[in-house]
Design a protein around this motif. Structure first.
Motif, PDB file in Angstrom:
ATOM      1  N   SER A 284      78.664 -90.750   3.128  1.00  0.00           N
ATOM      2  CA  SER A 284      78.909 -89.452   3.751  1.00  0.00           C
ATOM      3  C   SER A 284      80.313 -88.913   3.482  1.00  0.00           C
ATOM      4  O   SER A 284      80.546 -87.708   3.652  1.00  0.00           O
ATOM      5  CB  SER A 284      78.681 -89.553   5.259  1.00  0.00           C
ATOM      6  OG  SER A 284      79.538 -90.528   5.833  1.00  0.00           O
TER       7      SER A 284
ATOM      8  N   GLU B  19      80.532 -82.422  10.930  1.00  0.00           N
ATOM      9  CA  GLU B  19      80.017 -83.751  11.254  1.00  0.00           C
ATOM     10  C   GLU B  19      81.050 -84.857  11.096  1.00  0.00           C
ATOM     11  O   GLU B  19      80.763 -86.021  11.397  1.00  0.00           O
ATOM     12  CB  GLU B  19      78.781 -84.070  10.401  1.00  0.00           C
ATOM     13  CG  GLU B  19      78.968 -83.879   8.914  1.00  0.00           C
ATOM     14  CD  GLU B  19      78.483 -82.505   8.436  1.00  0.00           C
ATOM     15  OE1 GLU B  19      78.716 -81.499   9.150  1.00  0.00           O
ATOM     16  OE2 GLU B  19      77.882 -82.451   7.340  1.00  0.00           O
ATOM     17  N   ASP B  20      82.247 -84.514  10.640  1.00  0.00           N
ATOM     18  CA  ASP B  20      83.327 -85.498  10.584  1.00  0.00           C
ATOM     19  C   ASP B  20      84.034 -85.633  11.931  1.00  0.00           C
ATOM     20  O   ASP B  20      84.898 -86.501  12.091  1.00  0.00           O
ATOM     21  CB  ASP B  20      84.353 -85.116   9.508  1.00  0.00           C
ATOM     22  CG  ASP B  20      83.780 -85.187   8.104  1.00  0.00           C
ATOM     23  OD1 ASP B  20      84.115 -84.287   7.290  1.00  0.00           O
ATOM     24  OD2 ASP B  20      83.014 -86.125   7.820  1.00  0.00           O
TER      25      ASP B  20
END
Length: 119
Positions: A62, A88-89
């Motif tokens: 990812s 999403e980090d």
């Protein structure tokens, strides 16, 4: 080894951020170092790791191509350069040390630093 992470903050999607982890003790080079993260409601997950000598690095799929892990043996520090950050980090990022391989069961952890990525 005792670890102190820093560098987290609030950034916008697409921005960059650099996390740092300072390690105490004179045996820094005896430890593989890594970064993990934990998002709200999720389990802690592996992000990146660097070998004892610094010649090998490993990344979660990812973050591959966006994050870079490095170690500065002279300063007993490990860094995580995060580019092209995504929503999403967002997570609390932890550094870890292990005499063999860093994993979620490693026993040396920093206190965590919060990274929030906004749109």
């Amino acid at each position: 080894v005792q670890l102190q992470a820093s560098g987290g903050g609030l950034v916008q999607a697409g921005d960059s951020l650099r996390l740092s982890c300072a390690a105490s003790g004179r045996t820094f080079s005896s430890y593989a170092m890594g970064w993990f993260r934990q998002a709200p409601g999720k389990e802690r997950e592996f992000v990146a790791a660097v070998s004892k000598s610094g010649d090998r690095t490993f990344y979660a799929d990812s973050v591959k191509g966006r994050f870079t892990v490095s170690r500065d043996t002279a300063r007993n520090m490990v860094h995580l350069q995060m580019n092209s950050l995504k929503l999403e980090d967002t997570a609390v990022y932890y550094c870890a040390a292990d005499p063999v391989v860093v994993s979620t069961v490693s026993t040396s952890w920093g206190q965590g630093t919060l990274v929030t990525v906004s749109s």
